[in-house]
Scaffold this active site. Structure first.
Site, short mmCIF file in Angstrom:
data_model
loop_
_atom_site.label_atom_id
_atom_site.label_comp_id
_atom_site.label_asym_id
_atom_site.label_seq_id
_atom_site.Cartn_x
_atom_site.Cartn_y
_atom_site.Cartn_z
N CYS A 109 -2.82 -6.49 12.45
CA CYS A 109 -3.76 -5.50 11.89
C CYS A 109 -5.07 -5.43 12.67
O CYS A 109 -5.87 -4.52 12.46
CB CYS A 109 -4.04 -5.81 10.43
SG CYS A 109 -2.53 -6.04 9.48
N HIS A 233 -10.46 -2.79 8.19
CA HIS A 233 -9.01 -2.80 7.99
C HIS A 233 -8.73 -2.66 6.50
O HIS A 233 -9.41 -3.27 5.66
CB HIS A 233 -8.42 -4.11 8.54
CG HIS A 233 -6.99 -4.29 8.16
ND1 HIS A 233 -6.05 -3.28 8.30
CD2 HIS A 233 -6.31 -5.35 7.64
CE1 HIS A 233 -4.88 -3.73 7.89
NE2 HIS A 233 -5.01 -4.97 7.47
N ASN A 263 -1.69 -0.41 3.11
CA ASN A 263 -2.01 -1.16 4.33
C ASN A 263 -1.08 -0.69 5.45
O ASN A 263 0.13 -0.91 5.39
CB ASN A 263 -1.82 -2.66 4.05
CG ASN A 263 -2.11 -3.52 5.27
OD1 ASN A 263 -2.23 -3.02 6.38
ND2 ASN A 263 -2.20 -4.82 5.05
#
Ligand code: UT7
Length: 308
Positions: A109, A233, A263
């Site tokens: 990520c 993020h 996500n």
């Protein structure tokens, strides 16, 4: 001196929306639990990583007024390439008619921030224009029967066209880090699905986002008071709120897309950035703090001046 400036941006999302209510039809969960514990309402699912990357890349090129043959390098941040070998970036390069190099990078990520910093270095050593993409199809490595994972992830892509400047450019400071001793808390083995110790990831995530954000601001010679917008993020709304609180910035000054997209790993920071640009939350001269963390563990932050 040579640095980077952003000249184009674009995103791509699958059409298929999976709501929390739909997940609750097959999992022992509820819309209320997911929304309250994560901030997610729905996510997008579908397509391949290359399809999403190509669409986002094409949109970014159009926005920059550039064609494929203007680009020297495709940098594709992804954990879910179309296959193990070859990388997915050459598929994107071919589809967009880009004559330059093409490479995937996997920092989970944190990948998009890693890509931004690496692109800055490439521009400093002679590249003129880079297409940086974060693209994921996490749905392909999600165990849809595991309620602790399946509620979190989604598919999508975001891209930026980065061009060389004749001055120090708009990347004012950065920080990258990794702690390989934490590999076991979030991983996916070949042919497997994502395995995660959610509580441990949560605990470490807040700490590394805060420390890395501070390090990148210090590198830029700035403080959190100079930041106009945080582009974090998108892993869990509670992680974002907690990190903002510890950094001393109102969480209203963070761009949020997790409610709509879940996500999306490498894609989440560019999706949040482009959303902020397109909703008028970013204006010329703004200072943006991009900050992410992910499997590895890796983390990365970048202070970006918006000069468009
Ligand atoms: O890109 C980085 C990737 N990952 C992350 O950043 C994840 C970070 N971690 C998290 O976001 C959170 O830890 C989760 C959202 C994964 C879990 O939230 P939590 O508040 O840490 O919940 P928990 O794991 O402590 O579970 C609390 C309770 C448990 O029940 P008991 O033992 O209290 O009876 C779980 O079994 O909630 C239960 N639970 C659920 N209930 C309904 C866990 N998942 C669900 C669910 N629906 N989907």
């Amino acid at each position: 001196m040579t640095g980077l400036t952003v000249t184009g941006w674009g995103t791509a999302l699958p059409d298929r929306i999976v709501t929390n209510a739909e997940l609750a039809e097959s999992l022992d969960t509820s819309d209320d639990w997911i929304l309250e514990r994560t901030g997610i309402r729905e996510r997008r699912v579908g397509g391949t990583t290359s399809e999403l990357a190509i669409a986002a890349g094409r949109a970014a090129l159009e926005r920059a007024g550039r064609r494929g043959d203007d680009i020297d390098l495709v940098l594709l941040a992804t954990t879910t390439g179309d296959r193990i070998v070859p990388a997915t970036a050459p598929t994107v390069q071919e589809a967009l008619g880009i004559p330059g190099g093409a490479v995937d990078l996997n920092a989970a990520c944190s990948g998009f921030v890693y890509g931004l910093v690496l692109a800055n270095g490439m521009l400093a050593t002679g590249a003129r224009r880079i297409l940086l993409i974060g693209a994921e199809t996490l749905s392909s490595i999600t165990d849809w029967t595991d309620r602790s994972n399946a509620i979190l992830f989604g598919d999508g892509a975001g891209a930026l066209v980065l061009e060389a400047t004749d001055d120090a450019g708009d990347l004012l400071g950065w920080d990258l880090g990794s702690d390989g001793s934490a590999t076991h808390i979030l991983k996916c083995e070949h042919g497997g699905t994502i395995e995660m110790d959610g509580k441990e990831v949560f605990r470490r995530a807040v700490r590394v986002m805060v420390d890395s954000s501070k390090a990148s601001l210090e590198h830029a010679g700035l403080t959190i008071d100079d930041v106009d917008l945080v582009i974090p993020h998108q892993a869990n709304l509670r992680i974002i709120h907690s990190a903002c609180q510890k950094l001393g910035i109102d969480h209203e000054r963070a761009s949020i897309v997790i409610d709509r997209y879940g996500n999306t790993s490498s894609a989440s920071i560019p999706l949040a950035l482009v959303d902020a640009i397109e909703t008028g939350r970013v204006t010329t001269g703004d200072t943006l703090l991009l900050t992410g963390f992910g499997a590895g563990m890796t983390w990365g932050s970048a202070v970006l001046r918006w000069s468009r």
